[in-house]
Design a protein around this motif. Structure first.
Motif, PDB file in Angstrom:
ATOM      1  N   GLY A 159      33.866  39.603  40.778  1.00  0.00           N
ATOM      2  CA  GLY A 159      34.228  38.457  40.347  1.00  0.00           C
ATOM      3  C   GLY A 159      35.282  38.383  38.992  1.00  0.00           C
ATOM      4  N   ARG A 206      39.254  36.537  37.535  1.00  0.00           N
ATOM      5  CA  ARG A 206      39.819  35.397  38.581  1.00  0.00           C
ATOM      6  C   ARG A 206      39.792  34.148  37.579  1.00  0.00           C
ATOM      7  N   ALA A 218      44.482  34.099  40.591  1.00  0.00           N
ATOM      8  CA  ALA A 218      43.334  34.953  41.707  1.00  0.00           C
ATOM      9  C   ALA A 218      43.557  36.294  42.304  1.00  0.00           C
ATOM     10  N   PRO A 219      43.690  36.662  42.412  1.00  0.00           N
ATOM     11  CA  PRO A 219      43.477  38.529  43.167  1.00  0.00           C
ATOM     12  C   PRO A 219      44.681  37.852  44.545  1.00  0.00           C
ATOM     13  N   GLU A 253      38.453  30.870  38.705  1.00  0.00           N
ATOM     14  CA  GLU A 253      36.768  30.577  38.779  1.00  0.00           C
ATOM     15  C   GLU A 253      36.861  30.116  37.471  1.00  0.00           C
ATOM     16  N   ALA A 269      40.537  35.937  32.183  1.00  0.00           N
ATOM     17  CA  ALA A 269      39.095  35.234  32.732  1.00  0.00           C
ATOM     18  C   ALA A 269      38.511  35.678  31.990  1.00  0.00           C
ATOM     19  N   THR A 328      47.317  30.504  43.907  1.00  0.00           N
ATOM     20  CA  THR A 328      46.348  30.070  43.394  1.00  0.00           C
ATOM     21  C   THR A 328      46.410  29.484  42.088  1.00  0.00           C
ATOM     22  N   LEU A 367      45.280  37.738  35.561  1.00  0.00           N
ATOM     23  CA  LEU A 367      44.659  38.420  35.765  1.00  0.00           C
ATOM     24  C   LEU A 367      43.125  38.138  34.532  1.00  0.00           C
TER      25      LEU A 367
END
Length: 518
Positions: free
Chosen positions: A434, A437, A424-425, A440, A403, A465, A400
């Motif tokens: 956000g 992540r 992703a969490p 994303e 990101a 994820t 994570l």
């Protein structure tokens, strides 16, 4: 025969247990479902145009008393044991009541909930961190009477803030929402007080994998040596898994009833205490023979330097996963996987870097991100390092932290790698906003090369994820090279010393180092 006492969680009354309770009764057992004070479905029972008085008096002690009343109503019998079952918040009044009636209770069952500790309020177990902070800020105002003493129940699409609704039928979710009642804030804010008597009561944990928890994950945490988790290896502690979200009494009531019957009989998986003669999986030897090059320790950062290096060399910074308990020893930068990769890199002529960051809880990601950024700057400032040729390599829950670097990659970051990462969490991590992540953020990665090592025997929740990340990457044209280990587990470098695993490490390392060349 067993007398089951079923205690619901936040916002809910006894109605959530209806199907599970019916199946337990059909099996011939005595079943009691508890309506905690203020949570008996008042949201549906009261007309919408009637203003209901705000509950300022109900607290955790009130709910402990509710459970004690039911225990005391169960007549003593030589052939009947009482099994207290708590879901979510409900485990707090269960533990408080069991502590005061330890001689009457034959087992406690925690349904997708942690094991509460003395002096800690239920607020600490609220998964959504932003909500937890908001409630903590309201605590003082609530005590002064200037704020309402209740927490409104979630809207239909907000239940995810309290746990995954995976597997819950739409009609059941509608009913859950319609019958939900406001949660008195005192029940979340008042610390649980235990005498210690409850420690003698056998306990079973029912872990819902769809909510991000599994027996394997708990086993890994226990293996890290945190003294606070030693209790989970006691002979009377067992575990079961259910492949569903946080509300198994709604998503799989029959399966939950079956697990409760087995728990009452003392069945379930058991965790072995740490054994000095057999190290836990993460402390087993690295799967490759790597050179024993010198290490230089600077604060929380370790540098593994190439032999006979004269000009500044590129560096690969290896970022460990987590959360890792603060008391874990050795700390992650000394784990064989991290030191193995760093020595491998140094043997290939680049500076290998390991570090310790403070990801001790899912609430620590922001702090850990700052630790990693500071470590990277320290490495880049070292005169032996080529500051314009850096790679970052993330592992497991540390994924994570990638990101930030994906969303705004600096020019000196030549490659980003991730091995069995969480991208992703997970559902029960409750990370706000956000920021963390990668699934994303990869949409902003631009031309940054990414090397992703994916294991075939990953947990479904983490694997999802990774697939989300790859779908986003494909859609935006990101440069991602996938290295597959079909028969590898999470942590395969010390768990699966196979030729397949070795080739995967070689492949990933060759690719990353290739991106660091001029």
């Amino acid at each position: 025969m067993t007398a089951f006492i079923l205690v619901p969680g936040v916002f809910t009354g006894a109605q959530v247990w209806e199907e599970t309770a019916a199946r337990l009764a059909k099996a011939g057992d005595e079943v009691h479902t508890v309506d905690l004070t203020g949570l008996a479905g008042a949201g549906a029972a009261a007309p919408t145009d009637v203003e209901r008085p705000v509950d300022r008096e109900t607290d955790l002690e009130t709910h402990i008393a509710d459970v004690l009343t039911v225990i005391d109503a169960v007549g003593p019998a030589a052939d009947r044991g009482i099994v207290l079952v708590g879901h979510d918040y409900g485990i707090h009044p269960v533990m408080g009541a069991a502590d005061r009636r330890a001689e009457r209770v034959s087992r406690i069952v925690c349904v997708d909930s942690g094991l509460p500790r003395d002096g800690v309020p239920a607020l600490a177990a609220v998964p959504d961190q932003r909500l937890r902070e908001q409630l903590a800020e309201r605590a003082g105002a609530e005590r002064s009477g200037t704020e309402p003493g209740e927490l409104p129940p979630p809207a239909r699409d907000e239940w995810q803030r309290w746990g995954s609704t995976a597997g819950v039928p739409a009609a059941a979710l509608d009913r859950l929402t319609g019958l939900a009642a406001p949660q008195p804030l005192g029940t979340l804010l008042q610390p649980l007080r235990l005498t210690g008597a409850v420690s003698a009561v056998p306990t079973t944990g029912v872990l819902c994998t769809g909510n991000g928890t599994s027996i394997e994950l708990v086993r890994m945490l226990v293996g890290m040596g945190d003294p606070a988790l030693k209790v989970l290896t006691a002979p009377g502690v067992t575990f079961f898994e259910l492949p569903t979200g946080h509300w198994p009494m709604l998503s799989c009531p029959a399966e939950l009833a079956d697990v409760l019957l087995k728990a009452a009989a003392g069945e379930g998986d058991r965790l072995e205490p740490a054994d000095a003669t057999e190290p836990p999986a993460h402390l087993r030897p690295f799967l490759l023979d790597v050179p024993e090059l010198p290490r230089e320790r600077i604060g929380t950062v370790d540098l593994y330097l190439p032999a006979h290096a004269e000009a500044p060399r590129p560096a690969v910074v290896f970022v460990h996963g987590g959360p890792v308990p603060a008391g874990a020893r050795p700390t992650p930068r000394d784990w064989p996987t991290l030191t193995g990769y760093a020595r491998y890199a140094a043997g290939e002529g680049v500076v290998g870097v390991t570090l310790d960051h403070r990801l001790h809880d899912v609430a620590d990601y922001e702090r850990a991100a700052g630790d990693v950024a500071a470590a990277v700057e320290r490495v880049r400032a070292d005169p032996r390092v080529d500051a314009d040729r850096i790679a970052l390599w993330f592992f497991s829950g540390g994924g994570l932290l990638a990101a930030d670097w994906l969303a705004a990659a600096p020019t000196w970051l030549r490659c980003l790698a991730a091995t069995y990462p969480v991208l992703a969490p997970l559902p029960n991590w409750g990370l706000p906003g956000g920021r963390f992540r990668p699934a994303e953020a990869v949409a902003q990665a631009g031309a940054l090369p990414v090397v992703l090592t994916r294991v075939g025997l990953e947990s479904p929740e983490i694997a999802a994820t990774v697939e989300e990340f790859l779908a986003t990457a494909t859609g935006c044209g990101a440069h991602v090279e996938v290295v597959d280990v079909p028969n590898g587990h999470h942590g395969f470098e010390t768990r699966d010393p196979t030729d397949e695993s070795r080739e995967a490490v070689h492949h990933a390392m060759r690719t990353v180092l290739g991106r660091l060349r001029p």
